[in-house]
Motif scaffolding. Structure first.
Motif, mmCIF file in Angstrom:
data_model
loop_
_atom_site.group_PDB
_atom_site.id
_atom_site.type_symbol
_atom_site.label_atom_id
_atom_site.label_comp_id
_atom_site.label_asym_id
_atom_site.label_seq_id
_atom_site.Cartn_x
_atom_site.Cartn_y
_atom_site.Cartn_z
ATOM 1 N N PHE A 189 -4.847 -2.465 -2.762
ATOM 2 C CA PHE A 189 -4.283 -2.315 -1.430
ATOM 3 C C PHE A 189 -4.343 -0.873 -0.934
ATOM 4 O O PHE A 189 -3.887 -0.582 0.167
ATOM 5 C CB PHE A 189 -2.845 -2.827 -1.402
ATOM 6 N N HIS A 190 -4.870 0.011 -1.761
ATOM 7 C CA HIS A 190 -4.997 1.419 -1.368
ATOM 8 C C HIS A 190 -6.430 1.786 -1.011
ATOM 9 O O HIS A 190 -6.726 2.970 -0.850
ATOM 10 C CB HIS A 190 -4.493 2.321 -2.497
ATOM 11 N N ALA A 191 -7.298 0.799 -0.875
ATOM 12 C CA ALA A 191 -8.667 1.089 -0.443
ATOM 13 C C ALA A 191 -8.636 1.741 0.933
ATOM 14 O O ALA A 191 -7.738 1.476 1.734
ATOM 15 C CB ALA A 191 -9.478 -0.204 -0.417
ATOM 16 N N PRO A 192 -9.605 2.599 1.231
ATOM 17 C CA PRO A 192 -9.531 3.369 2.488
ATOM 18 C C PRO A 192 -9.443 2.510 3.736
ATOM 19 O O PRO A 192 -8.792 2.894 4.704
ATOM 20 C CB PRO A 192 -10.810 4.216 2.461
ATOM 21 N N GLU A 193 -10.086 1.327 3.740
ATOM 22 C CA GLU A 193 -10.079 0.505 4.952
ATOM 23 C C GLU A 193 -8.951 -0.523 4.957
ATOM 24 O O GLU A 193 -8.840 -1.318 5.882
ATOM 25 C CB GLU A 193 -11.433 -0.209 5.111
ATOM 26 N N GLU A 194 -8.101 -0.511 3.919
ATOM 27 C CA GLU A 194 -7.017 -1.487 3.862
ATOM 28 C C GLU A 194 -5.985 -1.218 4.953
ATOM 29 O O GLU A 194 -5.679 -0.068 5.272
ATOM 30 C CB GLU A 194 -6.331 -1.453 2.491
ATOM 31 N N ALA A 195 -5.431 -2.294 5.490
ATOM 32 C CA ALA A 195 -4.394 -2.172 6.515
ATOM 33 C C ALA A 195 -3.148 -1.541 5.925
ATOM 34 O O ALA A 195 -2.716 -1.886 4.827
ATOM 35 C CB ALA A 195 -4.061 -3.546 7.094
ATOM 36 N N MET A 196 -2.587 -0.596 6.641
ATOM 37 C CA MET A 196 -1.401 0.119 6.176
ATOM 38 C C MET A 196 -0.152 -0.731 6.290
ATOM 39 O O MET A 196 0.811 -0.563 5.540
ATOM 40 C CB MET A 196 -1.251 1.416 6.980
ATOM 41 N N GLY B 263 0.790 -1.219 0.000
ATOM 42 C CA GLY B 263 0.000 0.000 0.000
ATOM 43 C C GLY B 263 0.820 1.266 0.000
ATOM 44 O O GLY B 263 0.267 2.351 0.129
ATOM 45 N N ALA B 264 2.156 1.139 -0.145
ATOM 46 C CA ALA B 264 3.017 2.319 -0.069
ATOM 47 C C ALA B 264 3.105 3.062 -1.398
ATOM 48 O O ALA B 264 3.365 4.260 -1.417
ATOM 49 C CB ALA B 264 4.426 1.926 0.383
ATOM 50 N N HIS B 265 2.906 2.371 -2.509
ATOM 51 C CA HIS B 265 3.069 2.984 -3.821
ATOM 52 C C HIS B 265 1.963 2.515 -4.758
ATOM 53 O O HIS B 265 1.378 1.452 -4.554
ATOM 54 C CB HIS B 265 4.436 2.619 -4.430
ATOM 55 N N GLY B 266 1.708 3.332 -5.763
ATOM 56 C CA GLY B 266 0.739 2.945 -6.780
ATOM 57 C C GLY B 266 -0.691 3.327 -6.461
ATOM 58 O O GLY B 266 -1.615 2.737 -7.011
ATOM 59 N N GLY B 267 -0.890 4.321 -5.597
ATOM 60 C CA GLY B 267 -2.250 4.736 -5.294
ATOM 61 C C GLY B 267 -2.305 5.800 -4.222
ATOM 62 O O GLY B 267 -1.282 6.373 -3.823
ATOM 63 N N CYS B 268 -3.507 6.036 -3.711
ATOM 64 C CA CYS B 268 -3.716 7.134 -2.772
ATOM 65 C C CYS B 268 -3.167 6.847 -1.384
ATOM 66 O O CYS B 268 -3.128 7.737 -0.537
ATOM 67 C CB CYS B 268 -5.203 7.465 -2.695
ATOM 68 N N GLY B 269 -2.749 5.616 -1.117
ATOM 69 C CA GLY B 269 -2.098 5.324 0.145
ATOM 70 C C GLY B 269 -0.680 5.846 0.223
ATOM 71 O O GLY B 269 -0.060 5.797 1.294
ATOM 72 N N PHE B 270 -0.158 6.347 -0.882
ATOM 73 C CA PHE B 270 1.216 6.853 -0.929
ATOM 74 C C PHE B 270 1.451 7.931 0.134
ATOM 75 O O PHE B 270 2.446 7.877 0.872
ATOM 76 C CB PHE B 270 1.495 7.419 -2.330
ATOM 77 N N GLY B 271 0.559 8.893 0.233
ATOM 78 C CA GLY B 271 0.729 9.968 1.211
ATOM 79 C C GLY B 271 0.594 9.484 2.643
ATOM 80 O O GLY B 271 1.498 9.705 3.469
#
Length: 853
Positions: free
Chosen positions: A390-397, A208-216
């Motif tokens: 893996f960047h869905a809002p409820e996905e585990a970081m 979830g670190a790269h490739g989507g909105c979870g990056f930030g």
């Protein structure tokens, strides 16, 4: 037996004859007999039989004889990324190499767990030191802010630009980093430094670190994790940020004082000076090649992010590259190169954390702009088009039990840290606040830029220079007119230092060399060389003698476009320049870069470079993608040799390099052998050029044609379905993983299962002792609104806010559902900020929480 020579085409027959001639067979077999007696005829028939047998063998082996180096299709994930960018941009809008960099590293990250090598970069979830740091981050996030009347709140730590720190602050920070490097932790049977463990945590396993909105959100939490590790060494240390715009506007950013002993050490090759000199990492010695390609942040890049108001505009599937926060953060990685040039290994260079601190600052400025425009940044995570599943809002970081949406909370910058203002100056106020910065006039705008070491030492010798921000040293009045940076005549770049690291092993002997031809047209921005034709005794100065525009027969063929470039890229007024050739492993971990010297003057010219790839083994070929680009990031078009001819046709640039015995190779086991394959010294006293030994040739025509057209022509399988379950009023919910790539997200209970107690949550499983399945939700049978989320073999208890857990859909649903009134009322949101209460704003249904006990 069928005479195979009669059915093969002329090209194949010529190849067979050539092969036989080299073995001294043709001249002895195909010579017509002088006698016609029966014995001679039988001899000829026997010879023909032998030659047919040889032809059968050759026809069987022919594909392999010329498949030492062969074209292959792009891997599906890589091709889809190229096609995705094709649908929303072009090389006339976005820099071509940035597109390749983004796609290749997305491919690497998505396939990290599939490739053979993991080494020290992966598998750190169970490490005790990493666990402690993750728990520390989560405890900071979960802690409530100290209320008024119960003592003073703990002050936020302030992150400053590294050149705005006092000398003492900077020295303490660098000392803490080096302490992390020399302090080791036991991992299995070996010891790894704490810094190495933290750097390795930033790897392909963090999906979830790269490739989507979870990056930030992910990197925000990771920086806090790193900062707290530093504070364990010295609790007065705070992570600084590197504002690379201060270097972007220099005449030559490679001369910035940042790349000296006082700060980060040298940037040309192996790092042998400064606080990180002679550092060894899990992927070879610490290496940099600053300024070879790529670009530092400009103020336009910053504004392109901070001027937007919706998070979906700067991240995810629908963000345009010019506004995409993750896409824009890539060119500085490229500019530094070395470990920083590969996302998985970038954190092994301490500059990584300072660069991402500035990325985080830019994101916070964007969030400030949201607040000014009435958008709550905590609630603005996209419900769809957020990128990878893996960047869905409820996905585990992957950092504690925090979710991606947890990373959007204001708590981080409200309670934990803040950013000091960026250094600025104006016509009236020309003091940048640091003795390491100066104020200059850049196209009518006054900006702070970094001093060079010479400028700094000259200022200190005369007691001058800007001071401030707590720096010690002599002060001076602002100069009435800002200095103009001196013009530096560009020259050829220094050699590129590769670390020769392949699958975690740094050794030149693990590589082989491919010769690559570069056919190069005159770039559109090289307008005049200064050598003019003479006509009737007079100089014609409208066009130099080499310009294609001066020749109608040539000009109709050479019509370059205007592909986007890095802007401040390196060029040469002498006419000599570089075209970079790079190999990126597809089935191995490793990157190699070299450049060919090209002639800017000529309308069209040719050069040869030698690029290294992983050494292939028998039954273990090397898959690699080769790319060519100039320092401005403008990419070239790949063509591949048609075997047995001198012709090249467009191809992907993705190759399979094999090691098949008994056949000649189109690569060399070392650089010297590769050169001798291309230049034949045995044929005559003058070496002969063997074009048939060069399989790939790049055509650098500066056109606006899409360089990865091959990906669009590939017969790609349909992408996995992007199912988004509806959640009451939000039909576009988070993505669910495809069964082929991820386990089912919900496991409904059955009467045959065992009941397993997990911190107050009773789940049902076939075997309580068996490890849980990654990313699977296990509903708590004793609680209507709670479930256990499995993340890398560990359970995390999560509760639906103002709702119930629907076993059928596997998601939280609004409303009481099958909950009792008491259970439903206990499931309220974990916390609500005062401004939310005033506006009657509640957390959405997807907001998960971890309940105590």
């Amino acid at each position: 037996m069928v005479n195979l020579l009669s059915i093969v085409n002329e090209q194949t027959r010529r190849l067979i004859y050539t092969y036989l001639h080299e073995r001294y067979i043709v001249k002895s077999v195909w010579r017509e007999p002088k006698q016609t007696n029966r014995k001679s005829v039988m001899k000829v028939d026997k010879m023909r039989f032998y030659i047919q047998e040889i032809c059968v063998c050759i026809c069987i082996w022919l594909p392999y004889a010329f498949s030492k180096v062969e074209q292959i299709d792009y891997p599906v994930k890589l091709a889809r990324c190229y096609n995705g960018y094709y649908n929303k941009t072009s090389v006339s809008r976005s820099v071509g190499y940035s597109i390749h960099f983004s796609c290749y590293h997305e491919y690497r990250l998505k396939t990290s767990t599939e490739r053979k090598y993991k080494g020290k970069l992966l598998g750190l979830k169970d490490n005790a030191y990493i666990k402690r740091n993750m728990e520390s981050v989560e405890s900071n996030f979960r802690a409530k802010r100290q209320a008024k009347g119960h003592g003073k709140p703990k002050p936020r730590r302030q992150r400053k630009e590294i050149r705005m720190m006092t000398d003492k602050e900077r020295e303490k920070y660098l000392a803490a980093v080096t302490t992390l490097k020399v302090t080791e932790e036991k991992v299995g049977n070996e010891s790894i430094s704490r810094f190495g463990l933290l750097a390795a945590f930033h790897s392909g396993e963090q999906l979830g670190a790269h490739g989507g909105c979870g990056f930030g959100p992910w990197h925000r939490a990771f920086l806090i994790m790193y900062e707290q590790a530093l504070m364990q060494v010295d609790d007065t240390v705070t992570l600084p940020y590197w504002d690379s715009t201060l270097d972007f506007y220099m005449e030559d950013a490679t001369q910035s004082i940042l790349w000296t002993d006082k700060f980060m050490g040298n940037g040309d090759g192996l790092v042998t000076t400064g606080p990180f000199k002679d550092w060894d990492t899990a992927v070879g010695p610490l290496t940099r090649n600053i300024g070879v390609s790529g670009k530092l942040y400009s103020e336009d890049d910053v504004l392109n992010v901070t001027s937007k108001t919706k998070y979906g505009e700067i991240c995810g599937d629908e963000a345009l590259p010019e506004h995409d926060m993750e896409f824009l953060h890539g060119p500085p990685h490229v500019w530094i190169d070395g470990q920083m040039g590969i996302i998985e290994t970038a954190a092994h260079d301490p500059i990584f954390f300072m660069h991402h601190s500035f990325v985080d600052l830019i994101w916070e400025k964007f969030r400030d702009n949201q607040r000014r425009n009435g958008v709550d940044p905590q609630e603005d995570y996209p419900a769809e088009f957020f990128g990878d599943i893996f960047h869905a809002p409820e996905e585990a970081m992957g950092i504690g039990s925090m979710t991606m949406k947890d990373g959007m909370d204001d708590k981080f910058t409200r309670d934990i840290y803040e950013y000091a203002p960026r250094p600025t100056c104006s016509r009236k106020k020309q003091n940048c606040g640091s003795k390491y910065l100066k104020c200059v006039d850049v196209s009518g705008a006054f900006r702070c830029v970094s001093k060079t070491l010479d400028e700094y030492e000259a200022d200190m010798a005369t007691g001058g220079g800007n001071t401030g921000g707590g720096n010690t040293g002599g002060g001076s009045c602002p100069t009435p007119k800002p200095p103009v940076p001196p013009k530096v005549k560009p020259t050829l770049h220094k050699p590129v230092q590769n670390n020769f690291c392949v699958n975690g092993k740094s050794d030149t002997r693990e590589w082989v060399y491919l010769p690559i031809r570069v056919t190069y047209q005159r770039p559109p921005d090289f307008t005049n060389y200064g050598s003019y034709p003479i006509r009737n005794g007079k100089q014609a100065s409208k066009s130099d003698i080499y310009a294609p525009s001066g020749y109608s027969s040539m000009n109709k063929y050479i019509r370059p476009g205007r592909p986007e470039n890095y802007g401040n890229c390196k060029s040469s007024t002498s006419g000599a320049g570089e075209m970079y050739i790079q190999s990126d492993g597809l089935n191995y971990d490793g990157t190699y870069r070299e450049y060919a010297v090209i002639d800017h003057r000529l309308a069209i010219s040719m050069s040869v470079a030698y690029v290294a790839v992983k050494k292939p083994e028998i039954n273990d070929p090397t898959d690699v993608v080769i790319s060519a680009f100039d320092s401005c990031g403008r990419v070239c078009h790949a063509t591949c040799l048609i075997p047995g001819t001198d012709y090249y046709r467009p191809c992907s640039g993705a190759l399979r390099v094999s090691d098949i015995p008994r056949f000649p190779k189109m690569y060399g086991g070392n650089f010297g052998n590769s050169v001798l394959n291309v230049w034949n010294y045995t044929a005559s006293t003058c070496p002969q050029f063997n074009i048939d030994q060069i399989y790939v040739s790049f055509f650098c025509d500066y056109s606006n044609r899409w360089p990865w057209e091959h990906a669009r022509k590939q017969n790609l399988p349909p992408p996995p379905p992007k199912r988004r379950p509806s959640v009451n009023n939000q039909p576009n919910g988070p993505r669910i993983a495809n069964k082929q790539t991820e386990p089912s997200l919900t496991m409904p209970p059955t009467s045959q299962k065992q009941k397993c107690a997990i911190r107050g949550c009773m789940i049902e499983r076939d075997d309580c002792r068996a490890p849980c399945e990654n990313l699977v939700n296990y509903p708590c049978v004793n609680k209507c609104n709670t479930f256990a989320r499995c993340f890398y073999k560990k359970y995390y208890i999560q509760t639906c806010s103002y709702g119930h857990y629907d076993i059928t859909n596997g998601k939280c649903q609004r409303g009481k559902g099958h909950c009792t009134d008491e259970e439903y009322n206990r499931g309220g949101p974990r916390h609500q900020h005062s401004h939310n209460r005033a506006r009657n704003i509640h957390r959405p249904v997807q907001r998960w929480g971890r309940r105590p006990g």
